[in-house]
Design an enzyme around this catalytic site. Structure first.
Site, mmCIF file in Angstrom:
data_model
loop_
_atom_site.group_PDB
_atom_site.id
_atom_site.type_symbol
_atom_site.label_atom_id
_atom_site.label_comp_id
_atom_site.label_asym_id
_atom_site.label_seq_id
_atom_site.Cartn_x
_atom_site.Cartn_y
_atom_site.Cartn_z
ATOM 1 C CG ASP A 94 -2.298 0.409 0.981
ATOM 2 O OD1 ASP A 94 -2.486 1.518 0.445
ATOM 3 O OD2 ASP A 94 -3.220 -0.371 1.293
ATOM 4 C CD GLU B 206 -8.882 4.342 -1.814
ATOM 5 O OE1 GLU B 206 -9.822 4.016 -1.078
ATOM 6 O OE2 GLU B 206 -8.011 5.151 -1.446
ATOM 7 C CG HIS C 263 -9.107 -1.543 4.127
ATOM 8 N ND1 HIS C 263 -8.817 -1.525 2.769
ATOM 9 C CD2 HIS C 263 -8.758 -0.327 4.603
ATOM 10 C CE1 HIS C 263 -8.316 -0.339 2.458
ATOM 11 N NE2 HIS C 263 -8.267 0.401 3.548
ATOM 12 C CG ASP C 264 -11.534 1.782 3.137
ATOM 13 O OD1 ASP C 264 -11.099 1.749 4.309
ATOM 14 O OD2 ASP C 264 -10.865 2.219 2.174
ATOM 15 C CG ASP D 225 -4.765 5.523 0.922
ATOM 16 O OD1 ASP D 225 -5.584 4.615 1.093
ATOM 17 O OD2 ASP D 225 -4.771 6.591 1.569
HETATM 18 C C1 GLC Z 1 -8.179 5.111 1.773
HETATM 19 C C2 GLC Z 1 -8.034 3.882 2.621
HETATM 20 C C3 GLC Z 1 -8.749 4.108 3.925
HETATM 21 C C4 GLC Z 1 -8.119 5.278 4.621
HETATM 22 C C5 GLC Z 1 -8.087 6.512 3.726
HETATM 23 C C6 GLC Z 1 -7.137 7.527 4.254
HETATM 24 O O1 GLC Z 1 -9.493 5.344 1.385
HETATM 25 O O2 GLC Z 1 -8.472 2.760 1.932
HETATM 26 O O3 GLC Z 1 -8.725 2.973 4.744
HETATM 27 O O4 GLC Z 1 -8.830 5.573 5.787
HETATM 28 O O5 GLC Z 1 -7.653 6.218 2.418
HETATM 29 O O6 GLC Z 1 -5.818 7.074 4.121
#
Ligand code: GLC
Ligand code: CA
Length: 564
Positions: free
Chosen positions: A99, A257, A330-331, A200
């Site tokens: 990540d 992402e 995980h979100d 991310d």
């Molecule tokens: C992304 C991650 C999430 C995190 C956010 C801030 O969306 O997947 O888990 O809280 O970024 O880093």
């Protein structure tokens, strides 16, 4: 470096290390715990692990707030443990993707410690520092995790920007030194042998100059930063630079992402010319549940809408860019609870979700526990929450927005991120076999019924269905290459489609209904061969197919003119 696009044939498994497997009884999953489970993953058949952050972090957002990008969080083990895991994974033919969290760092990162010291510090411009306006923050933006997106810092009497928690200050990508530091760090990991990055919130790295106030909806406490912080003017320029400086030197996989990104932007991000990233995570299908952009509420998924969005991405990127395929991470809450049926049809619907996703075009992602049909959990008390988003939202909604505690508890049980973060259910033993100690977050009470030990050797299990999907992907090129066509777009009872190349054709039929339904098999697929069914006996491909509740079937045909 020759880039082989090996990731088009790959299946990825996401590990959230804190909740995966604890090797030393402190209640926190760790790296040696992952190494112990590599045989399990090899047996499942996956090719790549995406590892959520394992770097040094004060854990304000469970590792998505990094204080040292080149160090391992001691809770998870040592760098030697990491190297051992990487070697062991590689020995099994499994790649590891890290990540990369560089839209922001932790406020405990050395760069930020320097930056906040004084206005002339060489690291000042690594972050966004601004004067307030009449005793208020520089603009009206709200943070993703409640409250304003700005924090006042007394040392220098200025505010700094944080789209996420106040312990996650946004890095200033306009500063070429920031970008240089990030690229160095990426090369350092790649030279160590990691196989790529999941990036991310990478769609937030370019902000519109001047950071203008965002639109405010009635009833909102803050302005919406999305128009000025997502898809910003220099986003693709930065990614192309990163590609030239770093990515193009390695045969790796990258996935951005990218909340807020639509098909047109995705074609640039994931372009087949490889000038940016391998693929991105789009958000449209998981945001169908939102009302006016807000995730907390009672709305249910509409199957027709889900099909429309998935088909839009399948067709939109066809031949131009590459899709990622996911129901969970995980979100997100658990997919069987959100899209499937938790009760009587738990098992059938979990299998059907596997079939429906894995036969589409793109690289599929399985989130830990999805392969055994793990479900959402019930939070009895606010004290059971661990996720900063849930905790803050609960406070804001019940104290400032007048929502009842009862409503908020129900919405969080339905949509909250902790649903995905309960310990992986390995067995029916203490704490689901995740730890010998007390887990950092409560175990889902259903672990005696739903666990890996029960399923791994059972040919009728959800786990076996995932194995079967992975095998089919490997065996039939049409799963990778075939053109997607959605069938029956108006039905909210079945989600069915074909995939075809010049030489092969697949028909994928998925009932999303708890009642029996019928499905009209297209003429050219009548009498085709069956590859999979989640019921036995499996049906044959007759004109009018009677589908049982949540039944899924895959038919296959070699196309006539190439049939030998
Ligand atoms: C992304 C991650 C999430 C995190 C956010 C801030 O969306 O997947 O888990 O809280 O970024 O880093
Ligand atoms: Ca541990």
């Amino acid at each position: 470096m020759k880039q082989t696009q090996w990731w088009k044939k790959a299946v990825v498994y996401q590990i959230y290390p804190r909740s995966f497997n604890d090797s030393n009884g402190d209640g926190i999953g760790d790296i040696p715990g992952i190494t112990e489970k590599l045989d399990y993953l090899e047996n499942l058949g996956i090719d790549v692990i995406w590892l959520s952050p394992v770097y040094a972090s004060p854990n304000d957002d469970n590792g998505y707030d990094i204080s040292d990008y080149r160090a391992i969080n001691p809770e998870f083990g040592t760098m030697a443990d990491f190297d051992e895991m990487l070697a062991q994974a590689h020995a099994r033919g499994i790649k590891i993707v890290m990540d990369l969290v560089v839209n922001h760092s932790s406020d405990e990162h050395e760069w930020f410690i320097q930056s906040r010291k004084d206005r002339t510090n060489p690291y000042r411009d690594f972050y966004f520092w601004r004067d307030g306006k009449n005793g208020k923050p520089p603009n009206n933006w709200g943070s993703v995790f409640s409250g304003p997106a700005w924090e006042f810092d007394e040392t220098t009497c200025q505010y700094y920007l944080h789209l996420f928690t106040r312990k996650q200050p946004d890095l200033n990508w306009e500063n070429s030194r920031v970008r240089g530091e990030v690229y160095d760090m990426m090369r350092w990991w790649l030279d160590k042998g990691v196989d790529g990055f999941r990036m991310d919130v990478i769609s937030a790295i370019s902000k519109v100059e001047g950071l203008p106030d965002g639109p405010i909806e009635e009833g909102d406490l803050y302005g919406n930063f999305v128009p000025y912080a997502f898809n910003g003017p220099r986003m693709h320029e930065f990614i192309r630079e990163m590609n030239r400086e770093v990515l193009s030197g390695y045969d790796i996989m990258t996935v951005g992402e990218t909340p807020g990104v639509g098909v047109e932007e995705a074609k640039k991000f994931a372009n087949a010319d490889m000038s940016e990233l391998s693929m991105i995570f789009q958000f449209e299908h998981v945001k169908l549940i939102d009302e006016n952009g807000i995730k907390w509420g009672d709305k249910k998924i509409c199957v027709r809408e889900l099909k429309r969005v998935m088909a839009k991405w399948q067709n939109g990127l066809e031949g131009k860019a590459w899709n990622s395929l996911y129901w969970e991470n995980h979100d997100q809450p658990r997919s069987v609870s959100r899209f499937g049926g938790e009760g009587r049809y738990w098992e059938k619907s979990a299998k059907t979700l596997a079939v429906c996703l894995h036969m589409m075009q793109g690289t599929p992602y399985i989130y830990q526990g999805q392969e055994i049909g793990m479900t959402n959990t019930i939070f009895e008390s606010v004290r059971d929450y661990r996720d900063v988003e849930q905790i803050n939202a609960f406070r804001e909604y019940t104290e400032e927005l007048g929502v009842s505690e009862e409503d908020m508890m129900r919405w969080i049980a339905k949509e909250g991120r902790d649903n995905a973060r309960t310990p992986m259910q390995w067995s029916g033993a203490h704490a689901a076999g995740f730890t010998d100690g007390e887990p950092w977050i409560k175990t889902n009470p259903n672990y005696k019924q739903i666990n890996a030990e029960k399923q791994a050797g059972d040919p009728d299990s959800i786990f076996s269905a995932y194995q079967a999907m992975i095998r089919l992907r490997k065996k039939f090129d049409v799963v990778t290459d075939g053109k997607f066509t959605l069938l029956d777009p108006d039905s909210d009872k079945n989600f069915s489609y074909t995939r075809e190349t010049a030489s092969e054709k697949l028909l994928v039929i998925c009932s999303f209904s708890e009642k029996p339904i019928t499905f009209a098999v297209p003429d050219d697929m009548i009498d085709s061969k069956i590859l999979y069914c989640n019921y036995s006996p499996a049906p044959s491909a007759t004109k009018e197919l009677a589908l049982r509740p949540w039944e899924s079937v895959i038919f296959y045909k070699k196309r006539v003119f190439t049939d030998k």
